[in-house]
Scaffold this motif. Sequence first.
Motif, mmCIF file in Angstrom:
data_model
loop_
_atom_site.group_PDB
_atom_site.id
_atom_site.type_symbol
_atom_site.label_atom_id
_atom_site.label_comp_id
_atom_site.label_asym_id
_atom_site.label_seq_id
_atom_site.Cartn_x
_atom_site.Cartn_y
_atom_site.Cartn_z
ATOM 1 N N ASP A 138 85.810 17.019 6.802
ATOM 2 C CA ASP A 138 85.875 17.692 5.384
ATOM 3 C C ASP A 138 86.207 16.906 4.639
ATOM 4 O OD1 ASP A 138 85.141 20.238 6.100
ATOM 5 O OD2 ASP A 138 86.870 20.842 6.580
ATOM 6 N N ALA A 139 86.629 15.404 4.868
ATOM 7 C CA ALA A 139 87.070 14.330 3.845
ATOM 8 C C ALA A 139 86.116 14.135 2.694
ATOM 9 C CB ALA A 139 87.442 13.156 4.642
ATOM 10 N N CYS A 140 86.428 14.040 1.561
ATOM 11 C CA CYS A 140 85.646 14.013 0.360
ATOM 12 C C CYS A 140 85.080 12.571 0.225
ATOM 13 C CB CYS A 140 86.493 13.860 -0.888
ATOM 14 S SG CYS A 140 85.621 13.881 -2.525
ATOM 15 N N PRO A 141 83.729 12.474 0.494
ATOM 16 C CA PRO A 141 82.902 11.184 0.372
ATOM 17 C C PRO A 141 83.159 10.564 -0.825
ATOM 18 C CG PRO A 141 81.399 13.001 0.273
ATOM 19 C CD PRO A 141 82.486 13.673 0.346
ATOM 20 N N VAL A 142 83.299 9.180 -0.660
ATOM 21 C CA VAL A 142 83.666 8.320 -1.807
ATOM 22 C C VAL A 142 82.163 7.204 -2.027
ATOM 23 C CG1 VAL A 142 84.943 6.199 -2.811
ATOM 24 C CG2 VAL A 142 86.008 8.305 -1.977
ATOM 25 N N HIS A 143 81.790 7.130 -3.016
ATOM 26 C CA HIS A 143 80.663 6.244 -3.526
ATOM 27 C C HIS A 143 81.048 5.104 -4.293
ATOM 28 C CE1 HIS A 143 77.832 8.734 -1.360
ATOM 29 N NE2 HIS A 143 78.422 9.712 -2.217
ATOM 30 N N VAL A 144 81.286 3.716 -3.895
ATOM 31 C CA VAL A 144 81.745 2.796 -4.675
ATOM 32 C C VAL A 144 80.462 2.269 -5.362
ATOM 33 C CG1 VAL A 144 83.071 0.663 -4.642
ATOM 34 C CG2 VAL A 144 83.507 2.413 -2.913
ATOM 35 N N LEU A 145 80.688 2.058 -6.718
ATOM 36 C CA LEU A 145 79.618 1.616 -7.513
ATOM 37 C C LEU A 145 80.138 0.615 -8.584
ATOM 38 C CD1 LEU A 145 78.084 4.931 -8.529
ATOM 39 C CD2 LEU A 145 77.228 3.316 -6.560
ATOM 40 N N SER A 146 79.054 -0.462 -8.777
ATOM 41 C CA SER A 146 79.376 -1.505 -9.964
ATOM 42 C C SER A 146 78.530 -0.845 -11.204
ATOM 43 C CB SER A 146 78.822 -2.898 -9.390
ATOM 44 O OG SER A 146 79.445 -3.313 -8.235
ATOM 45 N N PRO A 147 78.779 -1.359 -12.273
ATOM 46 C CA PRO A 147 78.103 -0.745 -13.356
ATOM 47 C C PRO A 147 76.727 -1.095 -13.294
ATOM 48 C CG PRO A 147 80.029 -2.322 -13.972
ATOM 49 C CD PRO A 147 79.958 -2.565 -12.589
ATOM 50 N N ASP A 148 75.949 -2.048 -12.616
ATOM 51 C CA ASP A 148 74.641 -2.266 -12.470
ATOM 52 C C ASP A 148 73.944 -1.236 -11.425
ATOM 53 O OD1 ASP A 148 75.437 -3.494 -10.329
ATOM 54 O OD2 ASP A 148 74.427 -5.463 -10.676
ATOM 55 N N GLN A 149 74.816 -0.471 -10.709
ATOM 56 C CA GLN A 149 74.385 0.529 -9.678
ATOM 57 C C GLN A 149 74.397 1.785 -10.207
ATOM 58 O OE1 GLN A 149 77.161 -0.785 -6.666
ATOM 59 N NE2 GLN A 149 75.650 -2.288 -5.691
ATOM 60 N N VAL A 150 75.096 2.198 -11.114
ATOM 61 C CA VAL A 150 75.087 3.565 -11.600
ATOM 62 C C VAL A 150 73.830 4.454 -11.699
ATOM 63 C CG1 VAL A 150 76.191 5.120 -13.269
ATOM 64 C CG2 VAL A 150 77.383 3.177 -12.348
ATOM 65 N N ASP A 151 73.022 3.630 -12.520
ATOM 66 C CA ASP A 151 71.647 4.481 -13.024
ATOM 67 C C ASP A 151 70.682 4.888 -11.647
ATOM 68 O OD1 ASP A 151 72.380 4.431 -15.378
ATOM 69 O OD2 ASP A 151 71.087 2.605 -16.231
ATOM 70 N N ALA A 152 70.600 3.539 -10.690
ATOM 71 C CA ALA A 152 69.952 3.820 -9.670
ATOM 72 C C ALA A 152 70.470 5.081 -8.502
ATOM 73 C CB ALA A 152 69.912 2.452 -8.799
ATOM 74 N N TRP A 153 72.061 4.972 -8.749
ATOM 75 C CA TRP A 153 72.559 5.938 -7.707
ATOM 76 C C TRP A 153 72.171 7.431 -8.348
ATOM 77 C CZ3 TRP A 153 75.846 9.939 -8.008
ATOM 78 C CH2 TRP A 153 76.509 10.453 -6.904
ATOM 79 N N ALA A 154 72.569 7.472 -9.519
ATOM 80 C CA ALA A 154 72.243 8.812 -10.056
ATOM 81 C C ALA A 154 70.720 9.167 -10.132
ATOM 82 C CB ALA A 154 72.741 8.701 -11.830
ATOM 83 N N ASP A 155 69.828 8.285 -10.255
ATOM 84 C CA ASP A 155 68.258 8.701 -10.127
ATOM 85 C C ASP A 155 68.128 8.996 -8.755
ATOM 86 O OD1 ASP A 155 67.936 8.101 -12.668
ATOM 87 O OD2 ASP A 155 67.070 5.896 -12.381
ATOM 88 N N SER A 156 68.913 8.782 -7.675
ATOM 89 C CA SER A 156 68.376 9.071 -6.448
ATOM 90 C C SER A 156 69.185 10.527 -6.224
ATOM 91 C CB SER A 156 69.317 8.195 -5.625
ATOM 92 O OG SER A 156 70.468 8.340 -5.396
ATOM 93 N N GLN A 157 69.854 11.148 -7.126
ATOM 94 C CA GLN A 157 70.446 12.441 -6.682
ATOM 95 C C GLN A 157 69.770 13.658 -7.475
ATOM 96 O OE1 GLN A 157 73.591 12.254 -4.742
ATOM 97 N NE2 GLN A 157 72.666 10.266 -4.582
ATOM 98 N N SER A 158 70.334 14.735 -7.233
ATOM 99 C CA SER A 158 69.623 15.763 -7.725
ATOM 100 C C SER A 158 69.688 15.908 -9.421
ATOM 101 C CB SER A 158 70.320 17.170 -7.400
ATOM 102 O OG SER A 158 71.723 17.403 -7.871
ATOM 103 N N ASP A 159 68.908 16.448 -10.155
ATOM 104 C CA ASP A 159 68.975 16.622 -11.517
ATOM 105 C C ASP A 159 70.391 17.007 -11.917
ATOM 106 O OD1 ASP A 159 66.467 16.052 -11.737
ATOM 107 O OD2 ASP A 159 65.412 18.058 -12.014
ATOM 108 N N ARG A 160 70.948 18.081 -11.341
ATOM 109 C CA ARG A 160 72.251 18.443 -11.757
ATOM 110 C C ARG A 160 73.399 17.224 -11.757
ATOM 111 N NH1 ARG A 160 76.872 20.389 -9.290
ATOM 112 N NH2 ARG A 160 76.142 19.914 -7.116
ATOM 113 N N VAL A 161 73.238 16.545 -10.404
ATOM 114 C CA VAL A 161 74.183 15.431 -10.390
ATOM 115 C C VAL A 161 74.198 14.432 -11.629
ATOM 116 C CG1 VAL A 161 75.128 13.584 -8.506
ATOM 117 C CG2 VAL A 161 74.822 15.953 -7.997
#
Length: 461
Positions: free
Chosen positions: A11-34
């Motif tokens: 049940d440990a909360c997952p952590v995603h470590v992001l650099s500024p240039d990675q935020v958009d790509a990570w967000a685009d890979s998620q659901s519309d809500r996220v």
Amino acid sequence: MPIEFALPDADACPVHVLSPDQVDAWADSQSDRVRAWVTANGFSAGIGSSLAIPSEDGTAAAVLIGYGTKAQRRRGRFALAAAVPGLPAGTYRIASGLPDAAQAEEALGWLLTGYAFARYRDRKPAQARLVAPDGIDADRLQIYAAAEARIRDLINTPASDMGPTALEEAARSLATEFGATICVTVGKALLAQNFPMIHAVGRAADDDPRLIDIRWGDTGPSLTLVGKGVCFDTGGLNLKPGSSMALMKKDMGGAANVLGLAHMIMALNLPIRLRVLIPAVENAVSGNSFRPGDILTSRKGLTVEINNTDAEGRLVLADALAHADEEMPDFLISMATLTGAARVAVGPDLAPFFTDDDDVAQALADSAPRMADPVWRLPFHTPYEAMIEPGIADLDNAPGGGMAGSITAALFLRRFVEATPRYAHFDIYGWNPSNAPARPKGGVGQGPRAILDALPQVLGL
């Protein structure tokens, strides 16, 4: 909270470590809500930033932690730890984004956010605990963190509770924990056993001066650590101004650091014969204080003219180093909060060291960045030897002129090490002047992890 990793937890909360240039790509890979949530919160992944991603029931489904740019990370260390104090209490695991090469350093930084000095008031460390990432040596990192906590506690404790007797008790506790032997020479017995300069510096204090001697291990190459244990430094009869005296509880930082290094060596069961020598004194003011103009005869037989009683650390170290040198260990290290000149030269964050051995210097230079424990070589510049020779005695404990103060102090110490093949001296600060990721304001280890990592190369382990 113990300074250790959390047990694996589904049940440990997952952590995603992001650099500024990675935020958009990570967000685009998620659901519309996220994706909408990340955009609405303006998460830009700067160092120290975090964003909880809520689940349908409102609990955190994941956490984003900003890792900053490479240029920003070069300006400090433990970048991931900068965000940890702002996370809710709970258990976390690294799910993505943290480079393999950074796993150990960042995991150690997260561990160190679990430290708080709470002896005199209730202080809460960060409550977010990390499950050890796959592929790291979790037990080893926990040993590093425990040793660092020991160093910080010793330095942070004021002289009212960390005089020579208390420092001896701390050393005894360490020796007992790891099955080492300890012998302590106290008060006038120092004179009987030929440690005259340790006695001279500490004789004015109510808490008797002493030499602490710890031994551990019976096979392998020999390593001796000598740490300056001036539990408080008034400056003696050359009394410091109040502003310079305020941090003098940390003047036993060399002793704290060698005890922390010894902790790691013994906990890791390294195949060496370890010895730790700590001259523990308080440089106090009384009718029997040693005086400017006095000439002291050291254990080695060299005479020393006292031109400033505030240059006392090198005196107690000299007797301890001469004693260590008589055994000719394979490697001898001294650590001391010795000179303000070192701070002027390299500031509070670097631990300058001196050695005549290029292989030792290279091993330390290689280990420091790997261990997130920066050190910097300064020279044993032999032409400056004349500066520590006053004429009336063999040596001058405080050359005038204000030039090369850290180098002349190191040269002074080198005079007491002749037989040992390899010697290194560290002129540390032992104090973090402001809060930084994983390193709160206060006492801090400087050099022990770099030294530990260099030992296999230096000693052929």
